[in-house]
Write a protein that holds these residues in place. Sequence first.
Motif, PDB file in Angstrom:
ATOM      1  N   LEU A 300     -41.818   2.325  28.524  1.00  0.00           N
ATOM      2  CA  LEU A 300     -40.799   2.619  27.522  1.00  0.00           C
ATOM      3  C   LEU A 300     -41.131   3.897  26.747  1.00  0.00           C
ATOM      4  N   VAL A 301     -42.392   4.080  26.388  1.00  0.00           N
ATOM      5  CA  VAL A 301     -42.804   5.327  25.720  1.00  0.00           C
ATOM      6  C   VAL A 301     -42.490   6.515  26.621  1.00  0.00           C
ATOM      7  N   ASP A 302     -42.826   6.386  27.895  1.00  0.00           N
ATOM      8  CA  ASP A 302     -42.531   7.455  28.855  1.00  0.00           C
ATOM      9  C   ASP A 302     -41.028   7.716  28.931  1.00  0.00           C
ATOM     10  N   ALA A 303     -40.234   6.652  28.939  1.00  0.00           N
ATOM     11  CA  ALA A 303     -38.778   6.799  29.009  1.00  0.00           C
ATOM     12  C   ALA A 303     -38.232   7.538  27.785  1.00  0.00           C
ATOM     13  N   ILE A 304     -38.698   7.158  26.605  1.00  0.00           N
ATOM     14  CA  ILE A 304     -38.247   7.832  25.379  1.00  0.00           C
ATOM     15  C   ILE A 304     -38.561   9.318  25.453  1.00  0.00           C
ATOM     16  N   ALA A 315     -30.678  14.263  21.324  1.00  0.00           N
ATOM     17  CA  ALA A 315     -30.203  12.877  21.317  1.00  0.00           C
ATOM     18  C   ALA A 315     -31.097  11.987  20.466  1.00  0.00           C
ATOM     19  N   ASP A 316     -30.481  11.134  19.649  1.00  0.00           N
ATOM     20  CA  ASP A 316     -31.202  10.008  19.075  1.00  0.00           C
ATOM     21  C   ASP A 316     -31.400   8.983  20.199  1.00  0.00           C
ATOM     22  N   VAL A 317     -32.530   8.295  20.173  1.00  0.00           N
ATOM     23  CA  VAL A 317     -32.858   7.331  21.227  1.00  0.00           C
ATOM     24  C   VAL A 317     -33.058   5.958  20.605  1.00  0.00           C
ATOM     25  N   MET A 318     -32.462   4.948  21.237  1.00  0.00           N
ATOM     26  CA  MET A 318     -32.586   3.576  20.730  1.00  0.00           C
ATOM     27  C   MET A 318     -32.985   2.629  21.855  1.00  0.00           C
ATOM     28  N   ILE A 319     -34.076   1.910  21.623  1.00  0.00           N
ATOM     29  CA  ILE A 319     -34.497   0.836  22.519  1.00  0.00           C
ATOM     30  C   ILE A 319     -33.717  -0.435  22.165  1.00  0.00           C
ATOM     31  N   MET A 320     -33.094  -1.032  23.159  1.00  0.00           N
ATOM     32  CA  MET A 320     -32.528  -2.371  23.004  1.00  0.00           C
ATOM     33  C   MET A 320     -33.505  -3.308  23.712  1.00  0.00           C
ATOM     34  N   ASN A 321     -34.242  -4.090  22.939  1.00  0.00           N
ATOM     35  CA  ASN A 321     -35.314  -4.844  23.583  1.00  0.00           C
ATOM     36  C   ASN A 321     -34.781  -6.075  24.318  1.00  0.00           C
ATOM     37  N   THR A 322     -35.675  -6.850  24.853  1.00  0.00           N
ATOM     38  CA  THR A 322     -35.375  -7.877  25.842  1.00  0.00           C
ATOM     39  C   THR A 322     -34.308  -8.882  25.413  1.00  0.00           C
ATOM     40  N   CYS A 323     -33.338  -9.075  26.304  1.00  0.00           N
ATOM     41  CA  CYS A 323     -32.368 -10.147  26.132  1.00  0.00           C
ATOM     42  C   CYS A 323     -32.920 -11.394  26.822  1.00  0.00           C
ATOM     43  N   GLU A 346     -43.000   5.926  19.105  1.00  0.00           N
ATOM     44  CA  GLU A 346     -42.293   7.195  19.296  1.00  0.00           C
ATOM     45  C   GLU A 346     -41.234   7.463  18.243  1.00  0.00           C
ATOM     46  N   ASN A 347     -41.190   6.643  17.194  1.00  0.00           N
ATOM     47  CA  ASN A 347     -40.161   6.749  16.156  1.00  0.00           C
ATOM     48  C   ASN A 347     -38.766   6.801  16.770  1.00  0.00           C
ATOM     49  N   ALA A 348     -38.489   5.824  17.614  1.00  0.00           N
ATOM     50  CA  ALA A 348     -37.155   5.643  18.194  1.00  0.00           C
ATOM     51  C   ALA A 348     -36.466   4.483  17.480  1.00  0.00           C
TER      52      ALA A 348
END
Length: 377
Positions: A300-304, A315-323, A346-348
């Motif tokens: 996830l850090v790599d993805a951000i 772009a602002d980046v937002m993690i939507m964590n596990t459903c 990563e301050n996302a």
Amino acid sequence: MFRALVLLVMLAAHLGAATTVLDTFDTVTVSTPASGCTVSSVAARVGNGVQLAWQSASKQKFAYASAGQGGASWDAAAGISFWVKGDGSDHLGAIEFIWNGDYGQRYAAAFRINSTAWTKVTIPWSDLIPEVSNSGNVPLDPAGVKKPSLLQNMAFGKWWYWRDDAACTYVVDDFALESSITQDTNLYRPAGSPLARVRAKLQVGSPITVVTMGDSLTDYLHNSNTSTNWPTYFKSGALSGYGCTATVINPAIGGTELRHNLVMLGKWTQVTTTPDLVTIFFSYNDWTSGMRGAQFRQVLVDAIRRVRRATLGTADVMIMNTCPADVDWDTMLELAQAGRLAAADENAGICDIWDAFHAYGSTHSQLYSDGVHLSSA
């Protein structure tokens, strides 16, 4: 003055770099798959090159390059390169490697073919992305365990997860090792609130563009989402709540994992490199393929970081964590926590799907149409 200085530094780095050609492709040294692709020799930028003409629906067909076998010199290099002449389309080409004869350790990269002029494709080892979610499929590192010298079976072609498998044609020339590759190391990490820019636009009703990376929980084309999908709810909420028109670019593909979508990042960045918001929503398929908390945090850090670099920090980046799933209600907690930690690293932005679903307690079954995908509730 600053821009001129940067250009001089980049030029100096380029002049100090060495390119070692491993295959000129003057003869056809790329195998022809049993079906799906015609391989031929054509005139190239220097001498001849190899043309690959792919038919539609040709994923999981591979054209193997004989020079794509690692050796000791690969560990001293920064990465690989080759020249490409595309067909002008917005499709992508792709390459894959197997590591040390283990097909459970796969690495892939994609490249654009939207230019009909010769373009040099340069791929540092860090941009050959692990494709499998098991604990052993970690990034390449000449000084670490996953040495590039043990890469084998380089092939042009796309693995099962690609949706972009339409007919396309490109020519490749001069496959080489690069001693030095200039990379963007800027993290583009915001100093303040991670979602401040998109929030400001919402609050004044300005139009926004949102890219929704994800799996079947996000994919418009998945059969569970024909009547219920969260990107459509988001658009409606932006309009009704803020008077804001949201344009959604949805590259999500059902059944895929986060790493697959990092390989395919170049697809949606041909549509926009300046979205206001990029959401990253994965977990279930990653979990079932062997991904666990500590590793998922790293991915996830790599993805951000990759999204921020691809958009140059616009772009602002937002993690939507596990459903959580209906039956596996608490099973994937460590992935949910990985999402929170990666966002903090990563301050996302973080949209805590896990906590939102768990607020329903014993009535959570109503949230699902099939135990995994969302219902209209």
